[in-house]
Design an enzyme around this catalytic site. Structure first.
Site, mmCIF file in Angstrom:
data_model
loop_
_atom_site.group_PDB
_atom_site.id
_atom_site.type_symbol
_atom_site.label_atom_id
_atom_site.label_comp_id
_atom_site.label_asym_id
_atom_site.label_seq_id
_atom_site.Cartn_x
_atom_site.Cartn_y
_atom_site.Cartn_z
ATOM 1 N N ASP A 105 51.861 75.319 39.390
ATOM 2 C CA ASP A 105 50.985 76.439 39.698
ATOM 3 C C ASP A 105 49.926 75.933 40.689
ATOM 4 O O ASP A 105 49.811 74.738 40.966
ATOM 5 C CB ASP A 105 50.362 77.021 38.423
ATOM 6 C CG ASP A 105 49.967 78.480 38.618
ATOM 7 O OD1 ASP A 105 49.717 78.877 39.775
ATOM 8 O OD2 ASP A 105 49.881 79.220 37.632
ATOM 9 N N GLU B 42 44.355 87.126 36.025
ATOM 10 C CA GLU B 42 44.239 85.824 35.357
ATOM 11 C C GLU B 42 43.035 85.780 34.407
ATOM 12 O O GLU B 42 42.668 86.781 33.789
ATOM 13 C CB GLU B 42 44.201 84.698 36.393
ATOM 14 C CG GLU B 42 45.438 84.732 37.305
ATOM 15 C CD GLU B 42 45.550 83.545 38.230
ATOM 16 O OE1 GLU B 42 45.162 82.426 37.857
ATOM 17 O OE2 GLU B 42 46.070 83.726 39.347
HETATM 18 C C1 BGC Z 1 44.653 82.544 45.260
HETATM 19 C C2 BGC Z 1 45.620 83.038 44.250
HETATM 20 C C3 BGC Z 1 45.673 82.083 43.181
HETATM 21 C C4 BGC Z 1 44.297 81.780 42.648
HETATM 22 C C5 BGC Z 1 44.359 80.749 41.607
HETATM 23 C C6 BGC Z 1 43.332 82.218 44.642
HETATM 24 O O1 BGC Z 1 42.490 81.636 45.565
HETATM 25 O O2 BGC Z 1 44.524 83.500 46.252
HETATM 26 O O3 BGC Z 1 46.902 83.171 44.768
HETATM 27 O O4 BGC Z 1 46.470 82.593 42.168
HETATM 28 O O5 BGC Z 1 43.449 81.326 43.633
HETATM 29 O O6 BGC Z 1 43.213 80.674 40.865
HETATM 30 C C1 BGC Z 2 48.862 81.952 39.299
HETATM 31 C C2 BGC Z 2 50.332 82.142 39.506
HETATM 32 C C3 BGC Z 2 50.624 82.454 40.935
HETATM 33 C C4 BGC Z 2 50.019 81.417 41.844
HETATM 34 C C5 BGC Z 2 50.236 81.701 43.306
HETATM 35 C C6 BGC Z 2 48.247 81.046 40.318
HETATM 36 O O1 BGC Z 2 46.881 81.047 40.203
HETATM 37 O O2 BGC Z 2 48.625 81.440 38.015
HETATM 38 O O3 BGC Z 2 50.809 83.139 38.650
HETATM 39 O O4 BGC Z 2 52.010 82.540 41.122
HETATM 40 O O5 BGC Z 2 48.637 81.349 41.618
HETATM 41 O O6 BGC Z 2 49.475 82.751 43.759
#
Ligand code: BGC
Ligand code: BGC
Length: 609
Positions: free
Chosen positions: A311, A501
């Protein structure tokens, strides 16, 4: 059983991967294992190193955010990869978790919780297919979906990413989605590789156990810019978001295997070839460093032949103060590709150094790279010339019709005292800002990572849908519910503020005071009160239930609000069934505490037939 033609192409893909591997330098292998966010590298970087994968994170959109610009963005990276020494094509990934939700104008489906309510795998397969058509149409062939999470605590901000609290429903819906997404043959240019996530037991974490490393401290500017959030986001984080997400799953192995592992097994049988590791921990160890679960269980026991991706900055969390150790642990545990996503050179140097020092074996690197190349070969990417498809169908009427069907079937009717279906001659008041707001309907992971209210992408609001259904009626809408008249029907639409999230981890799921006030205000102005909820999970409304003559859980339906209107007027019947038990009070959350009957049990849902 695998059909002969498929296994034939699997053998050919293995041979192709082996052949390439022999020609690669260590540095080229390291580059294949690297995935970088598109804002953190240039096409020239891709060409120079032979980077294996690029992603658009949540909100990682080109400017302007339209199909043509997406095509050009992806195409630039892909053509650069084809100019690298070995011309290995890259995999471009994005989170199309309810349609290609980063792309303005795409068809946005209900979030998974709503699809779980439909209990209709054939429909979910078609949702997967349309998602693949709209994603591949702009050159993206890898989707970080479906989530196969089995959420056990609806305080979790990712509850809506799960199809259900029930393992069997998750397995059935997730495999249907995957089959639609990947199609019959991964080599088809409209086939999109799925990524089942987040391995494993991400839905089992304990409140307060989150060990989310303050990413802000690490990469503050990039994090804010990339996610399209401002400093107030950091304030919310410090005020208590992230309590469940990225936490520790305190369950025994039997529970992990019974509740959380089966959807992986089912999806792998259905052809899943990439898995994303979870930020969460099990048995005191981050999943990103969990050799037993990643290698012994997933790869050896379940026979998973694809590759495991981390991730976003998931590796960094293993040993927050020691990146070298983090990388060594992750790759030794069985991680094959690392979503870096910012300072990729630092990652590549670290990985290279670890192999040179002997902390990582060359055979582990070869295994990781072989898996990545195998999947690329299975997808027919080596024949890719860098020419991209025509994005004509993005957001088409035909695609939106599938989404509208999903909306209709996702609605769960929880209460109906001789109120629904509505008749077109009734006078009607509609209250609540969310009644006329595509952003609220869509929730998180829509255009930006967190999503947000307002006309963020083209769609039909519920109010617009009502006006289409009864073109001649005068429907008054007021966000504040202050009407000058009395009506036969009062409709109140309440929504959660969009989140994604751990930002959506919420200790108290009661309706907010201003929402209750709105309900009471409209109650006094109508004969029959209909409450419609847009939410990513059940909310606590036991005390408000007597105020309502009808109650509908509409989840996060996406862009096609007309689907809700069609069912309200009886053009279609209610058929959705609860994908989660609906708790009576906070005492019944998490599920393990559900000793007495909930307000509405799992599977509940009235019909108007
Ligand atoms: C990104 C997301 C990612 C997240 C993780 C963001 O800066 O745009 O894609 O899931 O950070 O915390
Ligand atoms: C998220 C994922 C996601 C990734 C990419 C992460 O923060 O937990 O679910 O696929 O970002 O955006």
């Amino acid at each position: 059983m695998t059909a002969p033609s498929v296994s034939g192409s699997a053998d050919a893909a293995k041979a192709q991967a082996a052949d390439l591997l022999e020609q690669m330098t260590l540095l080229e292998k390291v580059a294949q294992m690297t995935q970088v966010e598109k804002n953190s590298l240039t096409p020239e970087d891709v060409a120079a190193h032979g980077i294996g994968s690029v992603l658009s994170g949540g909100g990682g959109n080109p400017e302007p955010n339209n199909p043509q610009a997406w095509l050009e963005m992806v195409g630039r990276f892909q053509r650069a990869a084809l100019q690298s020494r070995l011309k290995i094509p890259l995999l471009y990934g994005s989170d199309a978790v309810h349609g290609h939700n980063n792309l303005a104008g795409a068809t946005i489906f209900p979030h998974n919780i709503g699809l779980g309510a439909t209990r209709d795998p054939d429909l979910v397969r078609r949702v997967g297919r349309v998602t693949a058509l709209e994603t591949s149409a702009v050159g993206v062939r890898w989707d970080f979906a479906p989530a196969v999470s089995v959420p056990q605590d609806v305080r979790w901000g990712r509850s809506f990413e799960g199809y259900s609290q029930d393992t069997a429903i998750v397995s059935e819906m997730a495999t249907a989605f995957l089959e639609g997404l990947q199609g019959d043959d991964l080599r088809d240019p409209t086939a999109v590789l799925g990524c089942i996530k987040h391995y494993v037991a991400d839905g089992a974490t304990t409140w307060g156990s989150s060990q989310r490393v303050d990413r802000a401290a690490l990469e503050i500017d990039q994090t804010l810019a990339n996610a399209n959030v401002d400093e107030s986001f950091l304030k919310l984080v410090s005020e208590g978001a992230w309590q469940l997400d990225q936490g520790s799953s305190d369950i025994d192995e039997a529970t992990l295997r019974r509740v959380h592992l089966p959807p992986y097994e089912a999806a792998i049988k259905a052809g899943a070839l990439s898995v994303m590791a979870s930020y969460s921990s099990w048995g005191g160890l981050k999943l990103h460093a969990h050799r037993y679960l990643l290698t012994e269980v997933l790869k050896d026991e379940l026979g998973f032949e694809g590759f495991v991706v981390t991730d976003w900055e998931g590796v960094d969390q293993i040993s927050p103060d020691d990146f070298y150790d983090s990388v060594v642990q992750a790759v030794n545990a069985g991680i094959d590709m690392v979503m870096v996503p910012f300072r990729f050179e630092r990652f590549m140097e670290t990985l290279l150094g670890a192999v040179e020092k002997g902390d990582l074996s060359l055979s582990r690197i070869d295994d990781a790279v072989s898996r990545i190349l195998y999947v690329k070969a299975r997808m027919g990417l080596f024949g890719d010339t860098g020419t991209l498809p025509d994005p004509v169908n993005v957001g088409s009427a035909e695609h939106r019709a599938v989404a509208r069907e999903a909306v209709r079937k996702s609605l769960v009717l929880l209460k109906n005292d001789a109120t629904l279906p509505l008749t077109k001659s009734q006078t009607m008041l509609v209250a609540g800002r969310a009644a006329d707001d595509v952003g609220y309907q869509c929730g998180g992971w829509t255009i930006t990572w967190m999503g947000g209210p307002g006309p963020t992408t083209p769609g039909t609001t519920l109010l617009e849908g009502l006006k289409i259904a009864v073109p001649l009626a005068e429907i008054s809408h007021r966000a504040d519910g202050n009407f000058a008249t009395h009506a036969e029907v009062g409709m109140v639409v309440l929504a959660e503020e969009p989140y994604a999230e751990g930002m959506g981890d919420k200790e108290d799921l009661h309706l907010r005071p201003e929402q209750i006030a709105l309900l009471e205000r409209v109650r006094a102005q109508c004969d029959k009160l209909v409450l419609i909820l847009f939410s990513g999970r059940p909310l606590i409304l036991t005390e408000q239930l007597p105020l309502c003559d009808a109650l509908i859980a509409a989840w996060l339906p996406g862009t096609e609000g007309q689907g809700v209107a069609e069912v309200l007027f009886g053009e279609y019947e209610f058929s959705g069934k609860l994908p989660f038990a609906w708790p009576e009070s906070m005492v019944q959350i998490p599920l393990a505490r559900l000793e007495q009957e909930p307000l509405f049990p799992l599977g509940y849902g009235l019909t108007t037939a």
